[in-house]
Motif scaffolding. Structure first.
Motif, PDB file in Angstrom:
ATOM      1  N   ARG A  71      -0.489   1.663  16.208  1.00 49.19           N
ATOM      2  CA  ARG A  71      -0.778   1.689  14.844  1.00 49.19           C
ATOM      3  C   ARG A  71      -2.080   2.891  14.627  1.00 49.19           C
ATOM      4  NH1 ARG A  71      -2.226  -3.778  14.274  1.00 49.19           N
ATOM      5  NH2 ARG A  71      -0.159  -4.158  13.873  1.00 49.19           N
ATOM      6  N   VAL A  72      -1.773   3.629  13.647  1.00 44.00           N
ATOM      7  CA  VAL A  72      -2.910   4.777  13.313  1.00 44.00           C
ATOM      8  C   VAL A  72      -3.247   4.221  11.824  1.00 44.00           C
ATOM      9  CG1 VAL A  72      -2.943   7.051  12.854  1.00 44.00           C
ATOM     10  CG2 VAL A  72      -1.372   6.451  14.508  1.00 44.00           C
ATOM     11  N   THR A  73      -4.799   4.234  11.947  1.00 51.74           N
ATOM     12  CA  THR A  73      -5.271   3.939  10.672  1.00 51.74           C
ATOM     13  C   THR A  73      -5.879   5.323  10.170  1.00 51.74           C
ATOM     14  OG1 THR A  73      -5.600   1.438  11.019  1.00 51.74           O
ATOM     15  CG2 THR A  73      -7.018   2.730   9.167  1.00 51.74           C
ATOM     16  N   ILE A  74      -5.767   5.652   8.725  1.00 53.20           N
ATOM     17  CA  ILE A  74      -6.499   7.147   8.424  1.00 53.20           C
ATOM     18  C   ILE A  74      -7.358   6.948   7.263  1.00 53.20           C
ATOM     19  CG2 ILE A  74      -5.715   9.247   7.643  1.00 53.20           C
ATOM     20  CD1 ILE A  74      -3.216   8.925   9.221  1.00 53.20           C
ATOM     21  N   MET A  75      -8.558   7.347   7.157  1.00 56.76           N
ATOM     22  CA  MET A  75      -9.170   7.040   6.108  1.00 56.76           C
ATOM     23  C   MET A  75      -9.974   8.488   5.943  1.00 56.76           C
ATOM     24  SD  MET A  75      -9.217   3.766   5.538  1.00 56.76           S
ATOM     25  CE  MET A  75     -10.797   3.546   4.412  1.00 56.76           C
ATOM     26  N   LEU A  76     -10.556   8.580   4.667  1.00 54.62           N
ATOM     27  CA  LEU A  76     -11.106   9.938   4.136  1.00 54.62           C
ATOM     28  C   LEU A  76     -12.580   9.744   5.011  1.00 54.62           C
ATOM     29  CD1 LEU A  76     -10.599  10.031   0.185  1.00 54.62           C
ATOM     30  CD2 LEU A  76      -9.926  11.492   2.096  1.00 54.62           C
ATOM     31  N   LYS A  77     -13.139  10.860   5.226  1.00 54.79           N
ATOM     32  CA  LYS A  77     -14.318  10.910   6.174  1.00 54.79           C
ATOM     33  C   LYS A  77     -15.395  10.647   5.186  1.00 54.79           C
ATOM     34  CE  LYS A  77     -13.437  14.444   9.186  1.00 54.79           C
ATOM     35  NZ  LYS A  77     -13.447  15.966   9.800  1.00 54.79           N
ATOM     36  N   ASP A  78     -16.689  10.054   5.618  1.00 57.96           N
ATOM     37  CA  ASP A  78     -17.820   9.505   4.919  1.00 57.96           C
ATOM     38  C   ASP A  78     -18.181  10.879   4.030  1.00 57.96           C
ATOM     39  OD1 ASP A  78     -17.487   7.070   5.849  1.00 57.96           O
ATOM     40  OD2 ASP A  78     -19.078   7.474   7.373  1.00 57.96           O
ATOM     41  N   GLY A  79     -18.447  10.886   2.846  1.00 62.98           N
ATOM     42  CA  GLY A  79     -18.872  11.902   1.929  1.00 62.98           C
ATOM     43  C   GLY A  79     -17.848  12.592   1.250  1.00 62.98           C
ATOM     44  N   VAL A  80     -16.364  12.418   1.404  1.00 57.30           N
ATOM     45  CA  VAL A  80     -15.476  13.009   0.926  1.00 57.30           C
ATOM     46  C   VAL A  80     -14.960  11.880  -0.314  1.00 57.30           C
ATOM     47  CG1 VAL A  80     -13.121  13.342   0.789  1.00 57.30           C
ATOM     48  CG2 VAL A  80     -14.358  14.085   2.869  1.00 57.30           C
ATOM     49  N   LEU A  81     -15.117  12.497  -1.596  1.00 53.59           N
ATOM     50  CA  LEU A  81     -14.661  11.742  -2.822  1.00 53.59           C
ATOM     51  C   LEU A  81     -13.475  11.029  -2.540  1.00 53.59           C
ATOM     52  CD1 LEU A  81     -16.194  13.976  -5.515  1.00 53.59           C
ATOM     53  CD2 LEU A  81     -17.207  12.113  -4.550  1.00 53.59           C
ATOM     54  N   ASP A  82     -13.293   9.701  -3.097  1.00 51.92           N
ATOM     55  CA  ASP A  82     -12.093   9.016  -3.033  1.00 51.92           C
ATOM     56  C   ASP A  82     -11.831   8.291  -4.467  1.00 51.92           C
ATOM     57  OD1 ASP A  82     -10.004   7.222  -2.457  1.00 51.92           O
ATOM     58  OD2 ASP A  82     -11.058   6.245  -1.016  1.00 51.92           O
ATOM     59  N   PRO A  83     -11.021   9.308  -5.367  1.00 54.54           N
ATOM     60  CA  PRO A  83     -11.076   8.806  -6.538  1.00 54.54           C
ATOM     61  C   PRO A  83      -9.998   7.800  -6.548  1.00 54.54           C
ATOM     62  CG  PRO A  83      -9.971  11.363  -5.985  1.00 54.54           C
ATOM     63  CD  PRO A  83     -10.915  10.844  -4.880  1.00 54.54           C
ATOM     64  N   LEU A  88      -0.195  16.626  12.288  1.00 54.87           N
ATOM     65  CA  LEU A  88       0.640  16.246  11.214  1.00 54.87           C
ATOM     66  C   LEU A  88       0.173  15.036  10.258  1.00 54.87           C
ATOM     67  CD1 LEU A  88       3.225  16.564   9.389  1.00 54.87           C
ATOM     68  CD2 LEU A  88       4.092  14.927  11.007  1.00 54.87           C
ATOM     69  N   LEU A  89      -0.090  14.225  10.978  1.00 55.15           N
ATOM     70  CA  LEU A  89      -0.273  12.660  10.256  1.00 55.15           C
ATOM     71  C   LEU A  89      -1.568  12.768   9.493  1.00 55.15           C
ATOM     72  CD1 LEU A  89       0.925  10.165  12.993  1.00 55.15           C
ATOM     73  CD2 LEU A  89       2.197  11.283  10.957  1.00 55.15           C
ATOM     74  N   ALA A  90      -2.921  13.393  10.165  1.00 57.14           N
ATOM     75  CA  ALA A  90      -3.988  13.193   9.414  1.00 57.14           C
ATOM     76  C   ALA A  90      -4.538  14.635   8.884  1.00 57.14           C
ATOM     77  CB  ALA A  90      -5.163  12.752  10.222  1.00 57.14           C
ATOM     78  N   ASN A  91      -5.282  14.969   7.816  1.00 54.27           N
ATOM     79  CA  ASN A  91      -5.721  16.119   7.554  1.00 54.27           C
ATOM     80  C   ASN A  91      -7.219  16.080   8.146  1.00 54.27           C
ATOM     81  OD1 ASN A  91      -7.123  18.172   6.559  1.00 54.27           O
ATOM     82  ND2 ASN A  91      -6.339  17.981   4.290  1.00 54.27           N
ATOM     83  N   THR A  92      -7.528  16.311   9.330  1.00 51.84           N
ATOM     84  CA  THR A  92      -8.628  16.252  10.015  1.00 51.84           C
ATOM     85  C   THR A  92      -9.962  16.999   9.457  1.00 51.84           C
ATOM     86  OG1 THR A  92      -8.055  18.212  11.614  1.00 51.84           O
ATOM     87  CG2 THR A  92      -7.495  15.712  12.220  1.00 51.84           C
TER      88      THR A  92
END
Length: 79
Positions: free
Chosen positions: A4-16, A65-69
């Motif tokens: 199971r892969v959980t992908i979240m925006l990094k802290d400080g990246v706007l999340d509209p 592929l799965l995450a935009n690091t």
């Protein structure tokens, strides 16, 4: 074996999308929500039997592929 892969925006990246969810919740009367971060979960069925090798393979999948690091962080759970 599954991963199971959980992908979240990094802290400080706007999340509209998270902000839109927070705004909608407030409109529904849920005033106590101060912030929302939206992400995604990907479950993979793996043919690999070795836990360490499976985690290494999924890490390569995330990095390739799965995450935009650049803007996303990810965590891997072998289940």
């Amino acid at each position: 074996m599954k991963a199971r892969v959980t992908i979240m925006l990094k802290d400080g990246v706007l999340d509209p999308q998270g902000e839109a969810i927070r705004h909608a919740l407030a409109g529904l009367g849920h005033k106590g929500v101060g912030g929302v971060r939206q992400g995604k979960v990907i479950e993979l069925d793996l043919g690999e039997g070795d836990k360490a090798a499976a985690e290494a393979e999924v890490t390569r999948m995330c990095e390739g592929l799965l995450a935009n690091t650049v803007i996303e962080k990810y965590s891997i759970e072998i289940i």
